[in-house]
Scaffold this motif. Sequence first.
Motif, PDB file in Angstrom:
ATOM      1  N   GLY A 197       4.271  -3.580  -0.343  1.00 42.06           N
ATOM      2  CA  GLY A 197       3.239  -4.370   0.298  1.00 42.06           C
ATOM      3  C   GLY A 197       3.822  -5.622   0.916  1.00 42.06           C
TER       4      GLY A 197
ATOM      5  N   GLN B 270      -4.175  -2.510   3.367  1.00 43.09           N
ATOM      6  CA  GLN B 270      -2.838  -3.081   3.155  1.00 43.09           C
ATOM      7  C   GLN B 270      -2.791  -3.846   1.834  1.00 43.09           C
ATOM      8  OE1 GLN B 270      -1.614  -6.396   5.772  1.00 43.09           O
ATOM      9  NE2 GLN B 270       0.256  -5.228   6.206  1.00 43.09           N
ATOM     10  N   THR B 271      -1.728  -3.659   1.097  1.00 44.46           N
ATOM     11  CA  THR B 271      -1.529  -4.399  -0.148  1.00 44.46           C
ATOM     12  C   THR B 271      -0.811  -5.708   0.152  1.00 44.46           C
ATOM     13  OG1 THR B 271      -1.397  -2.373  -1.458  1.00 44.46           O
ATOM     14  CG2 THR B 271      -0.456  -4.366  -2.429  1.00 44.46           C
TER      15      THR B 271
ATOM     16  N   GLU C  91      -6.657 -10.697  -2.376  1.00 40.84           N
ATOM     17  CA  GLU C  91      -5.862  -9.462  -2.362  1.00 40.84           C
ATOM     18  C   GLU C  91      -6.778  -8.230  -2.403  1.00 40.84           C
ATOM     19  OE1 GLU C  91      -3.221  -9.945  -5.634  1.00 40.84           O
ATOM     20  OE2 GLU C  91      -1.963 -11.438  -4.622  1.00 40.84           O
TER      21      GLU C  91
ATOM     22  N   LYS D 259      -7.240  -5.593   0.797  1.00 37.82           N
ATOM     23  CA  LYS D 259      -6.987  -4.164   0.569  1.00 37.82           C
ATOM     24  C   LYS D 259      -8.174  -3.331   1.047  1.00 37.82           C
ATOM     25  CE  LYS D 259      -4.814  -0.592  -1.314  1.00 37.82           C
ATOM     26  NZ  LYS D 259      -3.509  -0.091  -0.844  1.00 37.82           N
TER      27      LYS D 259
END
Length: 344
Positions: free
Chosen positions: A34, A66-67, A57, A61
């Motif tokens: 990530g 996307q991390t 976060e 996500k």
Amino acid sequence: MQLVNRNLPRAAVLAIVALAIAAVSGCSRPAASGVKLLNASYSATRELYGEYNAAFEKYWKAKTGQTVHVSMSYGGSELQARSVSEGLGADVVTLALAADIDVIAQEGKLLPLNWQTRLADDSSPYTSTIVFLVRKGNPKGIRDWSDLIKPGVAVVTPNPRTSGGARWNFLAAWGWALKQPGGNEASAENYLHELFRHVPVLDTSARAATTTFVQHGLGDVLIGWENEALLAIREKPNEGLTIVYPSVSILAEPPVAVVDQYALAHGQRPLASAYLQYLYSKEGQEIIARNFYRPRDPEVAAEFAKQYPKIDLATIADFGGWSSVQRKFFADGGVFDQIYARGQ
């Protein structure tokens, strides 16, 4: 008692900055899949960004797939600004006062000079103020600024050379002194000189000062952020700590900014911008309020209104803005230095 760490020379400040850069460069960006984002913040925001980062976060996500891993660097606001200017590659900064981000823009040339125009409320998504934290039963009878200079009262406050919170403390005290009968610049300087005679130690950050007062038991009263005082009471419910709101304090507006040059170099400019914009979202504002900062969102502010008593607050504009304040009070040879030059 003799003051220590009373006026850090530039060489000492630079040495601390170098250590900060070395420490963060070695561990701030985890070796995980990530993308990574680094936030350089001031010491009193640990709990706030601990909760906020986890929420962001999760939000990012769900929104993008996307991390993202948000890492933090903490320290006195002035030291953090110097660290970023001199190589700490933070994608964003969330500091105690606008003057510190101005240093990154003016000296580091890492973001535009008009950075405050890029987000709402002059890029300050939350506010706070300066209060007193006293021990169980308030044995020294602390009610207002005048009580801090009574015989036998030991005051804990950090060093304005390194701490943004300390500069807010200083200005709140100065503003109160000016509002007293016959108050003027000379009487305000005399008051601040007397106040610092009651300070046994100057820590480098607001959190360090809180630790000195709460954990180490030094001093009769802590001058500090409202959120720090409320947090200390929550974490030490059996200590009997109490907040005293002075008759006059100051509207503290901690700002945030993307550090363009670093965020662009890391390929994270859009992510960095989204990270700061999410502070203004409903969830971001609720996290802010839960961590004892004053939210900007009117609905969230109304929900938590009982947590924040109304008091007479000066603003930085009353002092001519941060550029003027830095030159007058905290630059080399300024009022703060002059106060110390007068000795004990």
